[in-house]
Design an enzyme around this catalytic site. Structure first.
Site, PDB file in Angstrom:
ATOM      1  N   LYS A   1       2.056   0.032  14.932  1.00  0.00           N
ATOM      2  CA  LYS A   1       3.526   0.067  15.568  1.00  0.00           C
ATOM      3  C   LYS A   1       4.152  -1.243  16.038  1.00  0.00           C
ATOM      4  O   LYS A   1       4.928  -1.502  16.143  1.00  0.00           O
ATOM      5  CB  LYS A   1       4.113   1.506  16.000  1.00  0.00           C
ATOM      6  CG  LYS A   1       4.051   2.747  15.285  1.00  0.00           C
ATOM      7  CD  LYS A   1       5.060   2.683  14.387  1.00  0.00           C
ATOM      8  CE  LYS A   1       5.063   3.471  13.211  1.00  0.00           C
ATOM      9  NZ  LYS A   1       4.846   3.124  11.954  1.00  0.00           N
TER      10      LYS A   1
ATOM     11  N   TYR B   1       4.612   7.000   9.752  1.00  0.00           N
ATOM     12  CA  TYR B   1       3.540   5.574   9.471  1.00  0.00           C
ATOM     13  C   TYR B   1       4.456   4.563   8.744  1.00  0.00           C
ATOM     14  O   TYR B   1       4.314   3.495   9.127  1.00  0.00           O
ATOM     15  CB  TYR B   1       2.524   6.181   8.568  1.00  0.00           C
ATOM     16  CG  TYR B   1       1.376   4.896   8.600  1.00  0.00           C
ATOM     17  CD1 TYR B   1       0.267   4.973   9.484  1.00  0.00           C
ATOM     18  CD2 TYR B   1       1.299   3.997   7.839  1.00  0.00           C
ATOM     19  CE1 TYR B   1      -0.505   4.102   9.679  1.00  0.00           C
ATOM     20  CE2 TYR B   1       0.308   3.064   7.669  1.00  0.00           C
ATOM     21  CZ  TYR B   1      -0.564   2.938   8.699  1.00  0.00           C
ATOM     22  OH  TYR B   1      -1.689   2.319   8.880  1.00  0.00           O
TER      23      TYR B   1
ATOM     24  N   PRO C   1      -3.118   0.826  19.196  1.00  0.00           N
ATOM     25  CA  PRO C   1      -2.796   0.242  17.810  1.00  0.00           C
ATOM     26  C   PRO C   1      -3.014   1.244  16.381  1.00  0.00           C
ATOM     27  O   PRO C   1      -2.856   1.174  15.422  1.00  0.00           O
ATOM     28  CB  PRO C   1      -3.973  -0.953  17.532  1.00  0.00           C
ATOM     29  CG  PRO C   1      -4.881  -0.819  18.502  1.00  0.00           C
ATOM     30  CD  PRO C   1      -4.346  -0.100  19.756  1.00  0.00           C
TER      31      PRO C   1
ATOM     32  N   HIS D   1       0.761  -1.267   0.052  1.00  0.00           N
ATOM     33  CA  HIS D   1      -0.026  -0.001   0.139  1.00  0.00           C
ATOM     34  C   HIS D   1       0.854   1.163   0.004  1.00  0.00           C
ATOM     35  O   HIS D   1       1.597   1.325   0.819  1.00  0.00           O
ATOM     36  CB  HIS D   1      -1.008  -0.027   1.208  1.00  0.00           C
ATOM     37  CG  HIS D   1      -2.128  -0.814   1.208  1.00  0.00           C
ATOM     38  ND1 HIS D   1      -3.041  -0.857   1.742  1.00  0.00           N
ATOM     39  CD2 HIS D   1      -2.375  -2.018   0.514  1.00  0.00           C
ATOM     40  CE1 HIS D   1      -4.096  -1.606   1.581  1.00  0.00           C
ATOM     41  NE2 HIS D   1      -3.560  -2.414   0.580  1.00  0.00           N
TER      42      HIS D   1
ATOM     43  N   TYR E   1      -8.856   5.697   8.042  1.00  0.00           N
ATOM     44  CA  TYR E   1      -8.889   5.975   9.283  1.00  0.00           C
ATOM     45  C   TYR E   1      -9.976   6.953   9.200  1.00  0.00           C
ATOM     46  O   TYR E   1      -9.760   8.181   8.986  1.00  0.00           O
ATOM     47  CB  TYR E   1      -7.601   6.443   9.924  1.00  0.00           C
ATOM     48  CG  TYR E   1      -6.605   5.383  10.161  1.00  0.00           C
ATOM     49  CD1 TYR E   1      -5.816   4.926   8.996  1.00  0.00           C
ATOM     50  CD2 TYR E   1      -6.225   4.868  11.198  1.00  0.00           C
ATOM     51  CE1 TYR E   1      -4.940   4.113   9.080  1.00  0.00           C
ATOM     52  CE2 TYR E   1      -5.352   4.150  11.454  1.00  0.00           C
ATOM     53  CZ  TYR E   1      -4.593   3.687  10.338  1.00  0.00           C
ATOM     54  OH  TYR E   1      -3.519   2.741  10.613  1.00  0.00           O
TER      55      TYR E   1
HETATM   56  P1  FAD Z   1       2.943 -11.332  21.594  1.00  0.00           P
HETATM   57  O1  FAD Z   1       2.434 -11.584  20.029  1.00  0.00           O
HETATM   58  O2  FAD Z   1       2.085 -11.120  22.669  1.00  0.00           O
HETATM   59  O3  FAD Z   1       3.732 -12.851  21.935  1.00  0.00           O
HETATM   60  C1  FAD Z   1       3.972 -13.345  23.257  1.00  0.00           C
HETATM   61  C2  FAD Z   1       3.888 -14.599  23.361  1.00  0.00           C
HETATM   62  O4  FAD Z   1       4.397 -15.128  24.457  1.00  0.00           O
HETATM   63  C3  FAD Z   1       2.737 -15.192  23.104  1.00  0.00           C
HETATM   64  O5  FAD Z   1       2.476 -16.296  22.102  1.00  0.00           O
HETATM   65  C4  FAD Z   1       2.198 -15.665  24.486  1.00  0.00           C
HETATM   66  O6  FAD Z   1       1.232 -16.699  24.520  1.00  0.00           O
HETATM   67  C5  FAD Z   1       3.506 -15.911  25.119  1.00  0.00           C
HETATM   68  N1  FAD Z   1       3.397 -16.012  26.488  1.00  0.00           N
HETATM   69  C6  FAD Z   1       2.838 -15.265  27.261  1.00  0.00           C
HETATM   70  N2  FAD Z   1       3.233 -15.408  28.660  1.00  0.00           N
HETATM   71  C7  FAD Z   1       4.020 -16.634  28.648  1.00  0.00           C
HETATM   72  C8  FAD Z   1       4.901 -17.245  29.581  1.00  0.00           C
HETATM   73  N3  FAD Z   1       4.480 -17.079  30.904  1.00  0.00           N
HETATM   74  N4  FAD Z   1       5.405 -18.440  29.175  1.00  0.00           N
HETATM   75  C9  FAD Z   1       5.726 -18.693  27.856  1.00  0.00           C
HETATM   76  N5  FAD Z   1       5.130 -18.014  26.842  1.00  0.00           N
HETATM   77  C10 FAD Z   1       4.560 -16.985  27.230  1.00  0.00           C
HETATM   78  N6  FAD Z   1       0.826  -3.898  15.697  1.00  0.00           N
HETATM   79  C11 FAD Z   1       1.466  -3.435  14.443  1.00  0.00           C
HETATM   80  O7  FAD Z   1       2.421  -3.280  14.053  1.00  0.00           O
HETATM   81  N7  FAD Z   1       0.419  -3.116  13.446  1.00  0.00           N
HETATM   82  C12 FAD Z   1      -0.732  -3.601  13.624  1.00  0.00           C
HETATM   83  O8  FAD Z   1      -1.598  -3.070  12.523  1.00  0.00           O
HETATM   84  C13 FAD Z   1      -1.371  -3.774  14.712  1.00  0.00           C
HETATM   85  N8  FAD Z   1      -2.775  -3.977  14.855  1.00  0.00           N
HETATM   86  C14 FAD Z   1      -2.951  -4.629  16.089  1.00  0.00           C
HETATM   87  C15 FAD Z   1      -4.222  -4.801  16.405  1.00  0.00           C
HETATM   88  C16 FAD Z   1      -4.760  -5.214  17.434  1.00  0.00           C
HETATM   89  C17 FAD Z   1      -6.620  -5.696  17.690  1.00  0.00           C
HETATM   90  C18 FAD Z   1      -3.801  -5.741  18.517  1.00  0.00           C
HETATM   91  C19 FAD Z   1      -4.456  -6.288  19.620  1.00  0.00           C
HETATM   92  C20 FAD Z   1      -2.451  -5.572  18.493  1.00  0.00           C
HETATM   93  C21 FAD Z   1      -2.157  -5.111  17.313  1.00  0.00           C
HETATM   94  N9  FAD Z   1      -0.799  -4.962  17.007  1.00  0.00           N
HETATM   95  C22 FAD Z   1      -0.396  -4.035  15.816  1.00  0.00           C
HETATM   96  C23 FAD Z   1       0.160  -5.057  17.903  1.00  0.00           C
HETATM   97  C24 FAD Z   1       0.803  -6.453  17.888  1.00  0.00           C
HETATM   98  O9  FAD Z   1      -0.161  -7.345  17.626  1.00  0.00           O
HETATM   99  C25 FAD Z   1       1.870  -6.795  18.877  1.00  0.00           C
HETATM  100  O10 FAD Z   1       2.616  -5.762  19.265  1.00  0.00           O
HETATM  101  C26 FAD Z   1       2.564  -8.007  18.614  1.00  0.00           C
HETATM  102  O11 FAD Z   1       1.961  -9.179  18.906  1.00  0.00           O
HETATM  103  C27 FAD Z   1       3.990  -7.988  19.748  1.00  0.00           C
HETATM  104  O12 FAD Z   1       4.680  -9.303  19.326  1.00  0.00           O
HETATM  105  P2  FAD Z   1       5.329  -9.901  20.861  1.00  0.00           P
HETATM  106  O13 FAD Z   1       6.177 -11.285  20.024  1.00  0.00           O
HETATM  107  O14 FAD Z   1       6.246  -9.123  21.358  1.00  0.00           O
HETATM  108  O15 FAD Z   1       3.935 -10.345  21.444  1.00  0.00           O
HETATM  109  C1  PHB Z   2      -5.246  -4.148  11.160  1.00  0.00           C
HETATM  110  O1  PHB Z   2      -5.398  -4.186   9.989  1.00  0.00           O
HETATM  111  O2  PHB Z   2      -5.429  -4.876  11.830  1.00  0.00           O
HETATM  112  C2  PHB Z   2      -4.729  -2.628  11.501  1.00  0.00           C
HETATM  113  C3  PHB Z   2      -4.538  -1.598  10.599  1.00  0.00           C
HETATM  114  C4  PHB Z   2      -4.282  -0.537  10.962  1.00  0.00           C
HETATM  115  C5  PHB Z   2      -3.921  -0.192  12.601  1.00  0.00           C
HETATM  116  C6  PHB Z   2      -4.390  -1.304  13.164  1.00  0.00           C
HETATM  117  C7  PHB Z   2      -4.700  -2.585  12.869  1.00  0.00           C
HETATM  118  O3  PHB Z   2      -3.679   0.987  12.750  1.00  0.00           O
END
Ligand code: FAD
Ligand code: PHB
Length: 391
Positions: free
Chosen positions: A297, A385, A293, A73, A201
């Site tokens: 980021k 962005y 979100p 995009h 948005y």
């Molecule tokens: P997580 O994905 O949370 O992974 C952590 C892992 O550790 C999990 O699998 C969990 O089960 C495991 N864990 C937890 N505790 C323990 C334990 N005690 N022992 C062993 N394992 C454990 N980010 C973007 O960049 N762009 C987006 O568009 C965006 N949209 C989002 C939309 C939504 C609705 C949400 C909720 C989040 C969004 N995010 C977005 C944020 C993004 O999803 C997170 O920042 C990302 O998942 C971070 O990755 P991580 O591996 O650090 O953590």
């Molecule tokens: C998504 O597609 O899940 C999404 C897109 C943009 C955002 C957050 C989530 O800012």
């Protein structure tokens, strides 16, 4: 007792990518995940990948599918006062773009790559506890089917997300900065062809809404709701009516409707724990910081963290130097705080806040109006962005 070089807690994007980057440098790791494999793959979350994230996936040999199936995009729309305004991010940033590709697809690709290496990745482990990281004999204790296990390691990487155990293991020595928002997002995945080729948005009087997508057949939509919104009060018809009211614009544009495949509510917070390194315990991704979100980021920050961490660990194993590990936190916090500032700004510009006055809404509209009519302001949004290249 088993031994590895790096004990990784969490098989989200951060833990899996770190394990992969370490493998490419010949460094051994054990990844421990509390959830089951299907749960980790099916969890619907982020969708926007910065160019730095796509470059990292491609550069480390796990980018085939994102390059084939990801949707590049070059712009986004901001909608307010019944009109959509396009921000041409690629033109404003000298050619950079974002890619739409589900986080669960990234996780699927990384699990496949990990399994192919034969290095350990354990799902459904219990009672994970980091030990000894303040000295020089760290270890991870955990259980499998109730049986105790222990892995000795040189370093522990806390990639276990916001609710994980690693950050709290560092106890009171971390400084925490936090802000909760008085709203959340109700998100749905719908079997409907996206009716716009780019994200929208929308700041609407009824509240924020976001139009996004996952594929040419699947639309992803969000609407601002209460942080503890009860999904039971949102039958499909109510969700569509609210999305249409907040997203449709005077030119007749509106999202296509279709079968709702998934629904969920997420709270919104800004959170930073400092420093990101505590002796031999290194925090990465959501374990160290959370952004609302609206700036897309979170996943990208997690990827930037593990890219830097893998290089720092590789330098240690190759030369014995701790220099990059010593710098890991300060460098990461600089990127983190910039993303915090941007995500907070996007969030406060686009959401209705309970208790706000008509003045506040008019000020938001004035800010949006300035934004879409000033090349300087649009460039600032676009640069943030699409994200800066990873170090
Ligand atoms: P997580 O994905 O949370 O992974 C952590 C892992 O550790 C999990 O699998 C969990 O089960 C495991 N864990 C937890 N505790 C323990 C334990 N005690 N022992 C062993 N394992 C454990 N980010 C973007 O960049 N762009 C987006 O568009 C965006 N949209 C989002 C939309 C939504 C609705 C949400 C909720 C989040 C969004 N995010 C977005 C944020 C993004 O999803 C997170 O920042 C990302 O998942 C971070 O990755 P991580 O591996 O650090 O953590
Ligand atoms: C998504 O597609 O899940 C999404 C897109 C943009 C955002 C957050 C989530 O800012």
């Amino acid at each position: 007792m088993r031994r590895t070089q790096v004990g990784i807690v969490g098989a989200g994007p951060a833990g899996l990518m770190l394990g992969h980057l370490l493998h490419l440098r010949g460094i051994d790791s054990v990844i421990l995940e509390v959830r089951g494999r299907e749960y980790v793959i099916d969890r619907v979350r982020a969708g926007v990948l910065e160019q730095g994230t796509v470059d990292l996936l491609r550069g480390s040999g796990v980018g085939d599918r994102v390059l084939r199936e990801g949707m590049r995009h070059e712009g986004i729309y901001l909608a307010f006062n019944g009109r959509r305004h396009r921000i041409d991010m690629t033109a404003l940033t000298g050619g950079r773009a974002i890619t739409i590709y589900g986080q669960n697809e990234v996780v699927k690709d990384l699990i496949e790559a990990r399994v192919a290496t034969g290095r350990p990745l354990h799902f459904e482990v219990g009672d994970v506890a980091p030990h000894g990281f303040e000295g020089d004999a760290p270890a991870l204790r955990f259980t499998v089917d109730g049986e105790p296990h222990e892995v000795a390691c040189d370093f522990i990487a806390g990639c276990d997300g916001f609710h994980g155990v690693c950050r709290s293991a560092a106890g009171n020595d971390l400084r925490v900065y936090e802000r909760e928002y008085p709203f959340g997002w109700l998100g749905i995945l719908a079997k409907a062809a996206p009716s716009s080729s780019e994200l929208v948005y929308s700041n609407h009087e009824r509240g924020f809404a976001l139009f996004s997508m996952r594929s040419p057949a699947v639309t992803r939509l969000y609407l601002q709701c209460a942080p503890d919104e009860d999904l039971a009060e949102w039958p499909d018809e109510r969700i569509w009516a609210e999305l249409q009211a907040r997203l449709q614009t005077d030119d007749g544009w509106h999202p296509n409707e279709g079968e709702i495949l998934q629904k969920g509510v997420t709270g919104m917070r800004s959170f930073v724990a400092e420093p990101m390194r505590y002796h031999r315990l290194l925090l990465a991704g959501d374990a160290a910081h959370i952004v609302p979100p609206t700036g897309a980021k979170g996943l990208n920050l997690a990827m930037a963290d593990v890219s830097r961490l893998a290089s720092a660990l590789a330098a240690f194993y190759e030369t014995g130097s701790m220099r990059l590990l010593d710098e890991y936190s300060d460098r990461g916090l600089r990127r983190t705080w910039r993303a915090q500032r941007f995500s907070w700004w996007m969030t406060t510009m686009l959401h209705r806040v309970p208790g706000e006055t008509p003045f506040d809404y008019r000020r938001q509209l004035a800010e949006l109006d300035y934004l879409v009519s000033s090349r300087a302001a649009m460039t600032s949004l676009a640069e943030n962005y699409v994200g800066t290249p990873f170090e």
